[in-house]
Design a protein around this motif. Sequence first.
Motif, mmCIF file in Angstrom:
data_model
loop_
_atom_site.group_PDB
_atom_site.id
_atom_site.type_symbol
_atom_site.label_atom_id
_atom_site.label_comp_id
_atom_site.label_asym_id
_atom_site.label_seq_id
_atom_site.Cartn_x
_atom_site.Cartn_y
_atom_site.Cartn_z
ATOM 1 N N THR A 116 19.253 11.940 -34.591
ATOM 2 C CA THR A 116 18.905 11.955 -33.176
ATOM 3 C C THR A 116 20.114 12.164 -32.288
ATOM 4 N N GLY A 117 21.304 11.814 -32.785
ATOM 5 C CA GLY A 117 22.497 11.885 -31.951
ATOM 6 C C GLY A 117 22.591 10.767 -30.936
ATOM 7 N N SER A 118 21.646 9.834 -30.965
ATOM 8 C CA SER A 118 21.605 8.780 -29.940
ATOM 9 C C SER A 118 22.460 7.579 -30.284
ATOM 10 N N SER A 119 22.810 7.414 -31.555
ATOM 11 C CA SER A 119 23.607 6.260 -31.944
ATOM 12 C C SER A 119 25.066 6.474 -31.583
ATOM 13 N N ALA A 120 25.732 5.390 -31.213
ATOM 14 C CA ALA A 120 27.172 5.471 -30.948
ATOM 15 C C ALA A 120 27.968 5.675 -32.227
ATOM 16 N N PHE A 121 27.326 5.435 -33.365
ATOM 17 C CA PHE A 121 28.029 5.492 -34.648
ATOM 18 C C PHE A 121 27.622 6.752 -35.407
ATOM 19 N N GLN A 122 28.291 7.850 -35.117
ATOM 20 C CA GLN A 122 27.981 9.120 -35.770
ATOM 21 C C GLN A 122 28.897 9.411 -36.954
ATOM 22 N N GLY A 123 29.964 8.639 -37.091
ATOM 23 C CA GLY A 123 30.900 8.863 -38.187
ATOM 24 C C GLY A 123 30.236 8.718 -39.537
ATOM 25 N N GLY A 124 30.608 9.568 -40.460
ATOM 26 C CA GLY A 124 30.113 9.486 -41.830
ATOM 27 C C GLY A 124 28.840 10.247 -42.096
ATOM 28 N N LEU A 125 28.098 10.622 -41.042
ATOM 29 C CA LEU A 125 26.824 11.302 -41.264
ATOM 30 C C LEU A 125 27.007 12.693 -41.860
ATOM 31 N N THR A 126 28.029 13.403 -41.443
ATOM 32 C CA THR A 126 28.249 14.751 -41.971
ATOM 33 C C THR A 126 28.461 14.710 -43.478
ATOM 34 N N ASP A 127 29.280 13.784 -43.943
ATOM 35 C CA ASP A 127 29.520 13.665 -45.387
ATOM 36 C C ASP A 127 28.261 13.221 -46.112
ATOM 37 N N LEU A 128 27.518 12.301 -45.503
ATOM 38 C CA LEU A 128 26.299 11.825 -46.157
ATOM 39 C C LEU A 128 25.282 12.953 -46.276
ATOM 40 N N PHE A 129 25.120 13.748 -45.226
ATOM 41 C CA PHE A 129 24.197 14.874 -45.286
ATOM 42 C C PHE A 129 24.654 15.892 -46.327
ATOM 43 N N ALA A 130 25.957 16.074 -46.442
ATOM 44 C CA ALA A 130 26.464 17.006 -47.445
ATOM 45 C C ALA A 130 26.119 16.523 -48.849
ATOM 46 N N ASP A 131 26.211 15.210 -49.080
ATOM 47 C CA ASP A 131 25.848 14.664 -50.389
ATOM 48 C C ASP A 131 24.351 14.810 -50.659
ATOM 49 N N LEU A 132 23.543 14.622 -49.620
ATOM 50 C CA LEU A 132 22.098 14.773 -49.786
ATOM 51 C C LEU A 132 21.712 16.208 -50.130
ATOM 52 N N ALA A 133 22.421 17.154 -49.522
ATOM 53 C CA ALA A 133 22.176 18.586 -49.759
ATOM 54 C C ALA A 133 20.737 18.983 -49.427
ATOM 55 N N LEU A 134 20.152 18.350 -48.410
ATOM 56 C CA LEU A 134 18.854 18.744 -47.886
ATOM 57 C C LEU A 134 19.068 19.601 -46.637
ATOM 58 N N PRO A 135 18.098 20.439 -46.283
ATOM 59 C CA PRO A 135 18.235 21.208 -45.046
ATOM 60 C C PRO A 135 18.359 20.271 -43.843
ATOM 61 N N VAL A 136 19.386 20.505 -43.026
ATOM 62 C CA VAL A 136 19.658 19.660 -41.872
ATOM 63 C C VAL A 136 19.211 20.384 -40.604
ATOM 64 N N LEU A 137 18.254 19.783 -39.900
ATOM 65 C CA LEU A 137 17.769 20.357 -38.646
ATOM 66 C C LEU A 137 18.565 19.792 -37.484
ATOM 67 N N PRO A 138 19.082 20.639 -36.590
ATOM 68 C CA PRO A 138 19.596 20.100 -35.330
ATOM 69 C C PRO A 138 18.466 19.358 -34.611
ATOM 70 N N TRP A 139 18.822 18.356 -33.848
ATOM 71 C CA TRP A 139 17.799 17.516 -33.233
ATOM 72 C C TRP A 139 16.857 18.313 -32.337
ATOM 73 N N HIS A 140 17.387 19.260 -31.589
ATOM 74 C CA HIS A 140 16.512 20.032 -30.696
ATOM 75 C C HIS A 140 15.500 20.837 -31.502
ATOM 76 N N GLN A 141 15.882 21.289 -32.704
ATOM 77 C CA GLN A 141 14.930 22.020 -33.535
ATOM 78 C C GLN A 141 13.941 21.069 -34.184
ATOM 79 N N ALA A 142 14.415 19.854 -34.524
ATOM 80 C CA ALA A 142 13.506 18.864 -35.112
ATOM 81 C C ALA A 142 12.383 18.514 -34.141
ATOM 82 N N LEU A 143 12.702 18.502 -32.850
ATOM 83 C CA LEU A 143 11.684 18.158 -31.856
ATOM 84 C C LEU A 143 10.629 19.250 -31.694
#
Length: 601
Positions: A62-89
């Motif tokens: 969502t980008g709404s949390s103040a704690f965005q650190g670490g998400l990029t690496d976690l998403f890379a490990d998941l290796a699932l398609p990542v939707l930008p929030w505006h596209q998810a909506l």
Amino acid sequence: MQSPDPAALRVPVGADAHRWTTRSPLRRVLLVAHNVTSAGRLLDVLPLFHDDFRVQLLVTTTGSSAFQGGLTDLFADLALPVLPWHQALTSPVDLAISASFGGQLPLLGGKLTVLSHGVGYTKRLATADHTGTEPTFGLSPEWLLADGEPYVDGLVLSHPEQRERLRRACPAAEKAAVIAGDPAFDRMLAARPHRERYRRALGVRRGQRLVVLNSTWNPEGFFGDGGGQDPLPGLLPRLAAELPADDYRLAAVLHPNIWHGHGPGQIRVWLDRARRGGLALIDPVHGWRQALLAADAVIGDFGAVSYYAAALGTPVLLAAHDQRRLDPEAPLADFVRQAPRLDPAAPLRPALERLLAEHQPLPGPAEFTTSAPGASATLLRRHFYALLDLPEPATPALLEPLPLPPYDPPRRTAPLRVRTRVRGTDIEIERSTDHPYAAAGFPLTAHLAVHEDTRDPSDLALADVIVRDGTPDDPRLGGPAAWTAEVLARHPHATLAGYATGPHHCVARTRAHGLLTLTATPDADADPAAYASALHAWLTTGGTLPPGGATLRVHTAGGVHPVRVRPARFHSAGEPPVTPPPGSGGATGRGSAGGGWLAGA
């Protein structure tokens, strides 16, 4: 058609995705991660969709949390398609699964279900536009209603107690409540038989007690400097000084918001001295549950991890117990009111020993963590597939077993003050970073043991024993024979150099006896560096080593650890001489240089 936004995905979602996809699943499931903390709970439930070719998984934040650190690496490990929030909506999905609130969740298409990312819903946290008394996060109208109506199709609760609080706080959302247990706790329950493996992964020796320090993320937590107190900076060196290294192993589990909010590098900087004293930093996403299962005691605060530890039956001592952040009706708040508290000014070892000896588990944590122990996978998958309007897979619903963490034994590079008592071949030993308050009444001899990688090189000039660890064939060090000879030649004050070649083996050199091998017997399990210090104490108090060797009985961590000491045997000669310091009376050791030492020494 060219996407109007270069950040938007075209496969497997997008206006013309059908042109490019290889498969066309029946349903799309969107995992909504606010931060690494909430993403951890999504990782728990991800296996419930394994092997189902009817489902395409997607992930967004969502980008709404103040704690965005670490998400990029976690998403890379998941290796699932990542939707930008505006596209998810704007992308059609059949089910969105979130483990937190906040952001524009009400605008998501499809069904929405929300899980707790902690031990139920326990904390007060206001929405961005809220004023006045902070509502309970996840159970109040401020978090659950949009335009006066609930916008969630499922609110997953782990215990009926939470539904009762929901009914009082937000009756309009009660119809969305689903009691489905706690997948994080279920993974711990399933992994309980592997407790000893997790202890060995952390290098916990037989008789040692593993103490886990735990903190939640806000200023009033154990790691925080708010709430009118800041005990941690003063407590950490005392823990290393007052808890002997061979009796206690220390590890820290910090909330992901601490870890990624300040940055893992900053955490390592702040805790550098503690880490050099033997503190392990636990992976806050993939390793905290294994550490709890391995723990003998937890020094924590009012966060969920302390409650999980208590639910497992582990003794918990609260170093921070501010309840203002908690819903006073939540079981966690009741636990904080009742749990024993740490007095940071009092001696630490007696406090821990008293905690372990007198521990009586409080009934609340085990009762209220989950009402369906071991059943969350079945209940959650049933809920998810009902919202997807799909029949469940025929295979059982199962969670992923907790992984075995990497081997992470303590590497103590801080100098250790070693106290010993020698009686024949029995050597009592106690090592710590400083002389603790209790040492004065302990009649013993003392020496200084220093790791070669100590931060302050001047420590080596004062060391009686110098140690290091490594593989026996490390070409950088030249092997144990060459390294020990080099160390004694370079540091004339030292009388013993010890090279630990494995968890139960050490090669030592003394000026009077040359090169020796120290091999623990099968019923021994202590640090090889402790064996080296015990050998030093024995020899310097008159111990005599026969030509065939001797067996020393090292007493530490409440047990006896027999160690066989033998002169080293070599395949070749030519070891460089070691010159004793002036006036030492020591003989020059002879043997072999380089890597010609006997395997298994």
